[in-house]
Design a protein around this motif. Sequence first.
Motif, PDB file in Angstrom:
ATOM      1  N   ILE A  16       0.688  -1.104   0.053  1.00  0.00           N
ATOM      2  CA  ILE A  16       0.083   0.051   0.098  1.00  0.00           C
ATOM      3  C   ILE A  16       0.817   1.236  -0.005  1.00  0.00           C
ATOM      4  O   ILE A  16       0.530   2.313  -0.693  1.00  0.00           O
ATOM      5  CB  ILE A  16      -0.887   0.136   1.043  1.00  0.00           C
ATOM      6  CG1 ILE A  16      -2.095  -0.931   1.153  1.00  0.00           C
ATOM      7  CG2 ILE A  16      -1.579   1.468   1.309  1.00  0.00           C
ATOM      8  CD1 ILE A  16      -2.753  -1.263   2.334  1.00  0.00           C
ATOM      9  N   GLU A  58      -7.620  -1.260   3.695  1.00  0.00           N
ATOM     10  CA  GLU A  58      -6.606  -2.340   4.226  1.00  0.00           C
ATOM     11  C   GLU A  58      -7.579  -3.274   5.234  1.00  0.00           C
ATOM     12  O   GLU A  58      -7.920  -2.876   6.198  1.00  0.00           O
ATOM     13  CB  GLU A  58      -5.422  -2.160   4.452  1.00  0.00           C
ATOM     14  CG  GLU A  58      -4.524  -3.383   4.892  1.00  0.00           C
ATOM     15  CD  GLU A  58      -3.253  -3.032   5.879  1.00  0.00           C
ATOM     16  OE1 GLU A  58      -2.550  -3.901   5.919  1.00  0.00           O
ATOM     17  OE2 GLU A  58      -3.085  -1.701   5.844  1.00  0.00           O
ATOM     18  N   VAL A  76      -5.894   6.164   2.835  1.00  0.00           N
ATOM     19  CA  VAL A  76      -5.654   4.866   3.298  1.00  0.00           C
ATOM     20  C   VAL A  76      -6.431   4.646   4.706  1.00  0.00           C
ATOM     21  O   VAL A  76      -6.283   5.139   5.640  1.00  0.00           O
ATOM     22  CB  VAL A  76      -4.144   4.382   3.607  1.00  0.00           C
ATOM     23  CG1 VAL A  76      -4.111   2.992   3.944  1.00  0.00           C
ATOM     24  CG2 VAL A  76      -3.616   4.343   2.072  1.00  0.00           C
ATOM     25  N   VAL A 130      -3.245   8.686   5.940  1.00  0.00           N
ATOM     26  CA  VAL A 130      -3.459   7.247   6.456  1.00  0.00           C
ATOM     27  C   VAL A 130      -4.014   7.367   8.125  1.00  0.00           C
ATOM     28  O   VAL A 130      -3.629   7.877   8.678  1.00  0.00           O
ATOM     29  CB  VAL A 130      -2.031   6.604   6.683  1.00  0.00           C
ATOM     30  CG1 VAL A 130      -2.020   5.267   7.156  1.00  0.00           C
ATOM     31  CG2 VAL A 130      -1.213   6.943   5.490  1.00  0.00           C
TER      32      VAL A 130
END
Length: 321
Positions: A63, A145, A79, A111
């Motif tokens: 990633i 994820e 993310v 993130v």
Amino acid sequence: MLAEQIKAGDRRALAKAITLVESTRADHGDQATALLETLMPHTGNSIRLGISGAPGVGKSTFIEALGNYLTEQGHRVAVLAVDPTSAVSGGSILGDKTRMETLSVNPNAFVRPSPAGKTLGGVTRRTRESLLLCEAAGFDVIIIETVGVGQSETAVSDMTDMFLLLLSPGGGDDLQGIKRGIMELADLVLVNKADGDQAHLANQTVSDYGAALHFMQARTPSWTPRIQSCSALHNQGVAEVWQTAQEFRSALTDSGELLTLRAQQARAWMWSETAEALIADLKNHATVKALVPELERAVLAGELPAIVAAQTLIKHYKASE
């Protein structure tokens, strides 16, 4: 004020909004609902990628490599990384920012690690809302994820456009741990760590899994699942992965399946939220709360079947409405 800051791409405001939607406080829930309603017209403009794979396969490394590549191409990448929650302590490590050192400080990336809690499917209960907030903030690639691979690790496919499954070279053990169902959900299978001494083994794994994919039913008529190799550590094959993702999006957009897919996901989300709200209301109902201790005691003692106890609770809940 918060909505305007998010639309302006303020990452601090985005983080604050995600914290708001993840909160279990009733007043925060009302604020989050109002915020999402305001921002809804500004969502839907990203490509949504779901990434799963067994622990140790290199999801975070991949990633980060993909995210850095995309930001270099002018994209803004968000993310949403979900960490497993301990069944004993209820805590999470939330180590994805540590594992994605360069991406987490990239000005064109965001993130956000979150605990999975008790939610099945490798995602948090509020991952969908977080995804919409990221889109409203102008991120055009959203990567989710999941915590790993298992029978319940398929919920991510119900909120993303494309589902990527990462495998290790020589993944015979992985294959045994991965159920057929999750293989059928994969739009792209990636054999990671295809470098050095493992390069030949990775090519063999691509061949083996490529043969297996022929026996899997594709999720959509306009796309045949593919398998590719890559080395996230050495940034090999990352550009090709993005090229495949673009081809996938074009195929589903041209066929009209992308709009249909997202509409179906929104409907599933509505019913999921309805079920969650009803369960919460039932548990907080005065009549039900009074019955719970005795019914739980009887179930624990083996004096009463669980289904009978459940039906009793529902009966009294409906009768008092």
